[in-house]
Design a protein around this motif. Structure first.
Motif, short mmCIF file in Angstrom:
data_model
loop_
_atom_site.label_atom_id
_atom_site.label_comp_id
_atom_site.label_asym_id
_atom_site.label_seq_id
_atom_site.Cartn_x
_atom_site.Cartn_y
_atom_site.Cartn_z
N PRO A 130 -29.33 -31.41 19.79
CA PRO A 130 -29.06 -30.70 18.48
C PRO A 130 -28.86 -29.23 18.38
CG PRO A 130 -31.20 -31.97 18.70
CD PRO A 130 -30.53 -32.03 19.95
N THR A 131 -29.36 -28.45 19.54
CA THR A 131 -29.00 -27.08 19.70
C THR A 131 -27.68 -27.12 19.77
OG1 THR A 131 -31.32 -27.00 20.64
CG2 THR A 131 -29.67 -25.07 20.89
N ARG A 132 -27.15 -27.67 20.64
CA ARG A 132 -25.53 -27.34 20.69
C ARG A 132 -24.89 -27.73 19.54
NH1 ARG A 132 -22.79 -29.07 26.56
NH2 ARG A 132 -24.38 -28.04 28.11
N VAL A 133 -25.07 -28.68 18.88
CA VAL A 133 -24.49 -29.17 17.73
C VAL A 133 -24.66 -28.01 16.78
CG1 VAL A 133 -24.42 -30.82 15.76
CG2 VAL A 133 -24.79 -31.54 17.85
N VAL A 134 -25.49 -27.50 16.59
CA VAL A 134 -26.00 -26.48 15.59
C VAL A 134 -25.12 -25.01 16.05
CG1 VAL A 134 -27.60 -24.83 14.40
CG2 VAL A 134 -28.11 -27.34 14.78
N LEU A 135 -25.14 -24.70 17.51
CA LEU A 135 -24.54 -23.63 17.88
C LEU A 135 -23.04 -23.80 17.63
CD1 LEU A 135 -26.39 -22.98 21.31
CD2 LEU A 135 -26.14 -21.16 19.25
N ASP A 136 -22.28 -25.12 17.67
CA ASP A 136 -20.97 -25.06 17.52
C ASP A 136 -20.78 -24.88 15.89
OD1 ASP A 136 -20.32 -25.76 19.99
OD2 ASP A 136 -20.15 -27.85 19.81
N ILE A 167 -22.42 -23.19 13.81
CA ILE A 167 -22.68 -21.67 13.25
C ILE A 167 -21.85 -20.60 14.14
CG2 ILE A 167 -25.00 -22.14 12.20
CD1 ILE A 167 -25.86 -20.59 14.72
N MET A 168 -21.69 -20.91 15.36
CA MET A 168 -20.62 -19.82 16.22
C MET A 168 -19.13 -20.21 16.35
SD MET A 168 -23.58 -18.37 17.99
CE MET A 168 -23.74 -18.07 19.42
N LYS A 209 -15.58 -20.26 14.93
CA LYS A 209 -14.48 -19.31 14.38
C LYS A 209 -14.75 -18.92 13.06
CE LYS A 209 -9.66 -18.13 14.07
NZ LYS A 209 -8.20 -18.93 14.29
#
Lengths: 122, 122
Positions: A21-27, A29-30, A32
DNA sequence: TGGGTAGCTTACCTGAAAGTGGGTACCCTC
DNA sequence: GAGGGTACCCACTTTCAGGTAAGCTACCCA
């Protein structure tokens, strides 16, 4: 607050595992456009047209899909007023505001150091 | 430190203009693999092989190009020891460490809230 | 009758990002 | 002399984020 990587690992398991989940959320909100839309909404509530103008270069398609993603993540609220012409307003949720509290110092630092980081011209 | 969007605008001109240095740097460090590589190096110096194992799912090509970008940006240093077998070490520069001081609170927050943000299953 | 406005959706298409699989060079061990 | 480890690079292919353009609703104005 001093945060270590080890601490992150302890609290959230593996940041480095694919599909967590952390990677998904980072994708989200981070991404472009994600950062820029969230940034624009930090100022306060904005309408569709205002967002388009604020976030220079975003296409309608990307604005729509970015907003839908952030809304699904509970970071942004969409409020539509059934008037004519239609009016729709976007704003950060409490969660979104919490997020931006952490994101703003980062963006500010980047804004200040951007010129010294990016090789001249690139 | 309270940072407002207005402040960012004042210090860096336009974050929202296409192709401005701030957007370029954001694209580098907020990219899919950029964050994860920087995160991994926050722990300390790592070798090529260690990075590959740490950042699960990254391909050699992507690791190489991400490292080259971050090195060009002055956020990461590459030190190679002309031994046999070759040994190359990657570490954050002072600039990189400054950046990660701002990035870690954000990542930690995301790690903590990821599960409540991502719709179950997605 | 036609144009304008606001806020989208849909279909199509391209180009850059990312994955795949190979090769290199050098030495060591078995 | 076969195989393995380290640290890559290159060519090829695939995938998907993103751009383009059109259409749609529903009303108002002229």
């Amino acid at each position: 607050m001093v945060v270590s990587l080890a601490e992150i690992r302890r609290t959230s398991g593996e940041v480095f595992v694919e599909g967590c989940p952390t990677r998904v959320v980072l994708d989200h909100i981070m991404s472009k456009w994600g950062v820029l839309v969230l940034l624009a909404l930090t100022d306060g509530t904005l309408r569709w047209g205002e967002l388009r103008r604020e976030v220079q270069g975003i296409s309608e398609k990307m604005l729509a899909s970015t907003l839908r993603t952030l809304e699904a993540d509970g970071l942004v609220v969409r409020t539509s007023y059934p008037e004519v012409p239609p009016r729709v307003e976007y704003a950060l949720t409490d969660l979104g505001r919490e997020l931006m509290e952490r994101m703003l110092p980062l963006v500010e630092w980047v804004a200040v150091h951007a010129e010294e980081i990016v090789p001249a011209g690139a």
